[in-house]
Design an enzyme around this catalytic site. Structure first.
Site, PDB file in Angstrom:
ATOM      1  N   GLU A  71       0.807  -1.203   0.000  1.00 16.17           N
ATOM      2  CA  GLU A  71       0.000   0.000   0.000  1.00 16.17           C
ATOM      3  C   GLU A  71       0.844   1.259   0.000  1.00 16.17           C
ATOM      4  O   GLU A  71       2.006   1.258   0.386  1.00 16.17           O
ATOM      5  CB  GLU A  71      -0.950  -0.003   1.183  1.00 16.17           C
ATOM      6  CG  GLU A  71      -0.230  -0.078   2.489  1.00 16.17           C
ATOM      7  CD  GLU A  71      -1.169  -0.372   3.642  1.00 16.17           C
ATOM      8  OE1 GLU A  71      -2.288  -0.850   3.394  1.00 16.17           O
ATOM      9  OE2 GLU A  71      -0.765  -0.118   4.772  1.00 16.17           O
ATOM     10  N   CYS A 117       3.677   7.937   1.461  1.00 14.32           N
ATOM     11  CA  CYS A 117       4.447   6.860   2.088  1.00 14.32           C
ATOM     12  C   CYS A 117       4.424   5.648   1.149  1.00 14.32           C
ATOM     13  O   CYS A 117       3.367   5.172   0.760  1.00 14.32           O
ATOM     14  CB  CYS A 117       3.804   6.519   3.422  1.00 14.32           C
ATOM     15  SG  CYS A 117       4.545   5.085   4.208  1.00 14.32           S
ATOM     16  N   CYS A 140       8.753  -8.476   5.014  1.00 16.00           N
ATOM     17  CA  CYS A 140      10.098  -8.019   5.384  1.00 16.00           C
ATOM     18  C   CYS A 140      10.795  -9.160   6.114  1.00 16.00           C
ATOM     19  O   CYS A 140      10.180  -9.869   6.898  1.00 16.00           O
ATOM     20  CB  CYS A 140      10.025  -6.788   6.285  1.00 16.00           C
ATOM     21  SG  CYS A 140      11.660  -6.145   6.748  1.00 16.00           S
ATOM     22  N   CYS A 176      11.619  -7.446  13.071  1.00 16.17           N
ATOM     23  CA  CYS A 176      11.515  -6.621  14.273  1.00 16.17           C
ATOM     24  C   CYS A 176      10.267  -7.106  15.016  1.00 16.17           C
ATOM     25  O   CYS A 176       9.220  -7.322  14.402  1.00 16.17           O
ATOM     26  CB  CYS A 176      11.406  -5.140  13.912  1.00 16.17           C
ATOM     27  SG  CYS A 176      12.815  -4.569  12.939  1.00 16.17           S
ATOM     28  N   CYS A 224       6.702  -5.311  14.792  1.00 19.04           N
ATOM     29  CA  CYS A 224       6.255  -4.870  13.461  1.00 19.04           C
ATOM     30  C   CYS A 224       5.427  -5.961  12.788  1.00 19.04           C
ATOM     31  O   CYS A 224       5.884  -7.094  12.645  1.00 19.04           O
ATOM     32  CB  CYS A 224       7.478  -4.534  12.610  1.00 19.04           C
ATOM     33  SG  CYS A 224       7.060  -4.173  10.893  1.00 19.04           S
ATOM     34  N   CYS A 278       0.361   2.500   7.939  1.00 15.68           N
ATOM     35  CA  CYS A 278       0.996   1.622   6.957  1.00 15.68           C
ATOM     36  C   CYS A 278       0.939   0.164   7.388  1.00 15.68           C
ATOM     37  O   CYS A 278       1.175  -0.166   8.522  1.00 15.68           O
ATOM     38  CB  CYS A 278       2.462   2.017   6.754  1.00 15.68           C
ATOM     39  SG  CYS A 278       2.692   3.025   5.316  1.00 15.68           S
TER      40      CYS A 278
HETATM   41  N1  SAH Z   1      11.924  -1.092   7.295  1.00 16.53           N
HETATM   42  C1  SAH Z   1      12.102   0.296   7.496  1.00 16.53           C
HETATM   43  C2  SAH Z   1      10.949   1.153   7.005  1.00 16.53           C
HETATM   44  C3  SAH Z   1       9.545   0.663   7.195  1.00 16.53           C
HETATM   45  S1  SAH Z   1       8.900   0.676   8.809  1.00 16.53           S
HETATM   46  C4  SAH Z   1      12.408   0.597   8.954  1.00 16.53           C
HETATM   47  O1  SAH Z   1      12.279  -0.297   9.780  1.00 16.53           O
HETATM   48  O2  SAH Z   1      12.829   1.706   9.239  1.00 16.53           O
HETATM   49  C5  SAH Z   1       8.626   2.403   9.183  1.00 16.53           C
HETATM   50  C6  SAH Z   1       8.679   2.706  10.691  1.00 16.53           C
HETATM   51  O3  SAH Z   1       7.528   2.153  11.371  1.00 16.53           O
HETATM   52  C7  SAH Z   1       9.916   2.120  11.358  1.00 16.53           C
HETATM   53  O4  SAH Z   1      10.502   3.036  12.249  1.00 16.53           O
HETATM   54  C8  SAH Z   1       9.304   0.960  12.121  1.00 16.53           C
HETATM   55  O5  SAH Z   1      10.116   0.548  13.165  1.00 16.53           O
HETATM   56  C9  SAH Z   1       7.977   1.513  12.567  1.00 16.53           C
HETATM   57  N2  SAH Z   1       7.020   0.510  13.019  1.00 16.53           N
HETATM   58  C10 SAH Z   1       6.926  -0.779  12.636  1.00 16.53           C
HETATM   59  N3  SAH Z   1       5.909  -1.405  13.288  1.00 16.53           N
HETATM   60  C11 SAH Z   1       5.358  -0.498  14.110  1.00 16.53           C
HETATM   61  C12 SAH Z   1       4.259  -0.528  15.037  1.00 16.53           C
HETATM   62  N4  SAH Z   1       3.546  -1.625  15.236  1.00 16.53           N
HETATM   63  N5  SAH Z   1       3.977   0.594  15.703  1.00 16.53           N
HETATM   64  C13 SAH Z   1       4.680   1.734  15.480  1.00 16.53           C
HETATM   65  N6  SAH Z   1       5.703   1.824  14.616  1.00 16.53           N
HETATM   66  C14 SAH Z   1       6.055   0.730  13.934  1.00 16.53           C
HETATM   67 FE1  SF4 Z   2      11.167  -4.730   8.448  1.00 18.44          FE
HETATM   68 FE2  SF4 Z   2       9.243  -3.884  10.048  1.00 18.44          FE
HETATM   69 FE3  SF4 Z   2      11.741  -4.080  10.968  1.00 18.44          FE
HETATM   70 FE4  SF4 Z   2      11.115  -2.146   9.190  1.00 18.44          FE
HETATM   71  S1  SF4 Z   2      10.317  -2.352  11.275  1.00 18.44           S
HETATM   72  S2  SF4 Z   2      12.911  -3.537   9.163  1.00 18.44           S
HETATM   73  S3  SF4 Z   2       9.556  -3.231   7.954  1.00 18.44           S
HETATM   74  S4  SF4 Z   2      10.460  -5.783  10.288  1.00 18.44           S
END
Ligand code: SAH
Ligand code: SF4
Length: 372
Positions: free
Chosen positions: A95, A108, A115, A119, A122, A348
């Site tokens: 998206e 965005c 991915c 993390c 996420c 997102c």
């Molecule tokens: N992979 C890249 C970019 C995509 S994620 C990264 O990790 O930077 C964009 C941002 O959203 C990142 O800072 C990520 O850590 C954060 N994010 C991921 N899951 C989240 C959640 N459940 N709540 C708040 N922020 C989140």
């Molecule tokens: Fe991947 Fe989500 Fe970690 Fe960003 S925050 S690197 S999208 S697992």
């Protein structure tokens, strides 16, 4: 058949040379596609008919398919875009989200289906990795958003010289630096004066900290950089951002310092998701100050957006305030993310997550407004 939407200007010029044409055709084609929104070769009137016919026969300009477009009460828009799942050929989606604000409009963009970096907080990470998006799928998100906005209420009278989308954040699904070549080629099209002509300051890439790719990016395509830090010591970061085991905090901070030498802005934005009782104590805020002491930076605190079975909760507002104040009192600019487009799940990863994942491990909020 070659999809010319997968090529940046240099690659297009090489292509035209290879078929015995002048390289300036690349600029013409970019202008037609990205500035006039035309993807039918037939309509490209300043290209000779014979060449148009050849392009029609031998190439294509295929955009990804829009599955759904939604508009939120606050003007936030979201496009759900088809991206076939390569593992099992099922349909999956990525998206793009547009966030209008007074002085700018931010899009965005996603870079991968899923991915691999896992993390723990996420939802995209929990889905696992499926595949990289192609250049046409990445730049296609901008094309789709741009042409759809141009046709929509409130924007249709805007002169072409004025941008609806003034800022891009590579913060959708996926780790952009893990899809390096395609993301860089797509960003080159965003920056190209014959395409979108955005300044490097207005294109922000967010990474969880792939150090060698950060070093490469500063040479190949230095744009504004956001780094997902989320923890101020290796023990905690190893746990919640597992790529830290490979590129620990010290190496990451050194890479940030090196990046700034070539960056279009004189600071790095550190993103820090606020997880209740995990990384949000005053002691950790002080540790954070120490960790970033050599890196000119701003902070963007992102209240965790919960999803079922995540195992985490959002930090209490009072704890976020204390954490923020500690950073601010040390002289840093700190912003706390506001939610936009909640009524259409525009955080997102949200809807794509729901389509993909029956357990609805869906919601993921990103921080946009503070970064750009
Ligand atoms: N992979 C890249 C970019 C995509 S994620 C990264 O990790 O930077 C964009 C941002 O959203 C990142 O800072 C990520 O850590 C954060 N994010 C991921 N899951 C989240 C959640 N459940 N709540 C708040 N922020 C989140
Ligand atoms: Fe991947 Fe989500 Fe970690 Fe960003 S925050 S690197 S999208 S697992």
């Amino acid at each position: 058949m070659t999809n010319l939407l997968d090529f940046n200007q240099q690659q297009l010029a090489d292509y035209f040379l290879s078929i015995g044409e002048k390289p300036f055709r690349a600029k013409q084609l970019l202008r037609w596609v990205h500035q006039s929104g035309i993807t039918e070769f037939d309509q490209m009137t300043d290209i000779a008919k014979v060449l148009r016919q050849k392009l029609t026969n031998e190439t294509r300009l295929t955009l990804p398919e829009v599955q759904l477009e939604q508009v939120s009460g606050d003007g936030t828009r979201k496009w759900l875009i088809g991206a076939n799942n390569q593992k099992d050929s099922t349909n999956s989606s990525i998206e793009a989200v547009f966030i209008p604000e007074d002085a700018r409009g931010t899009l965005c963009i996603s870079s991968q289906v899923g991915c691999a970096l896992e993390c723990t907080f996420c939802s995209t990470g929990r889905q696992g990795f499926n595949r990289n998006l192609s250049v046409s799928e990445i730049i296609g998100q901008l094309w789709i958003a741009n042409s759809s906005l141009r046709k929509s209420d409130g924007y249709e009278l805007l002169p072409m010289s004025e941008r609806v989308i003034s800022n891009i954040v590579m913060m959708g699904m996926g780790e952009p630096l893990a899809n390096y070549d395609n993301v860089v080629a797509a960003m080159q099209i965003m920056l190209d004066d014959h395409a979108y002509g955005l300044s490097r300051r207005r294109v922000t890439l967010s990474t969880s900290g792939l150090v060698p790719a950060m070093d490469k990016l500063k040479e190949d395509c230095p744009v504004s950089l956001a780094v997902s830090l989320h923890a101020p010591n290796d023990a905690l970061r190893d746990e919640i951002v597992p790529i830290n085991k490979k590129y620990p905090i010290k190496a990451l901070m050194a890479a940030c310092e090196r990046y700034l030498v070539k960056a279009p802005r004189d600071f790095i934005t550190f993103e820090y998701v606020m997880l209740d009782g995990v990384n949000d104590t005053p002691e950790l805020a002080h540790q954070l100050l120490d960790v970033v002491k050599n890196v000119p930076c701003k902070f963007n605190l992102i209240p965790f957006n919960p999803f079922p079975n995540s195992g985490y909760e959002t930090s209490k507002p009072s704890h976020i305030r204390v954490f923020r104040d500690i950073l601010m009192q040390a002289g840093h600019v700190v912003t706390v993310r506001k939610t936009r487009g909640e009524d259409i799940d525009a955080a997102c990863g949200q809807l794509a997550g729901k389509v993909l994942d029956k357990t609805k491990r869906s919601a993921k909020h990103i921080s946009i407004e503070a970064i750009v």
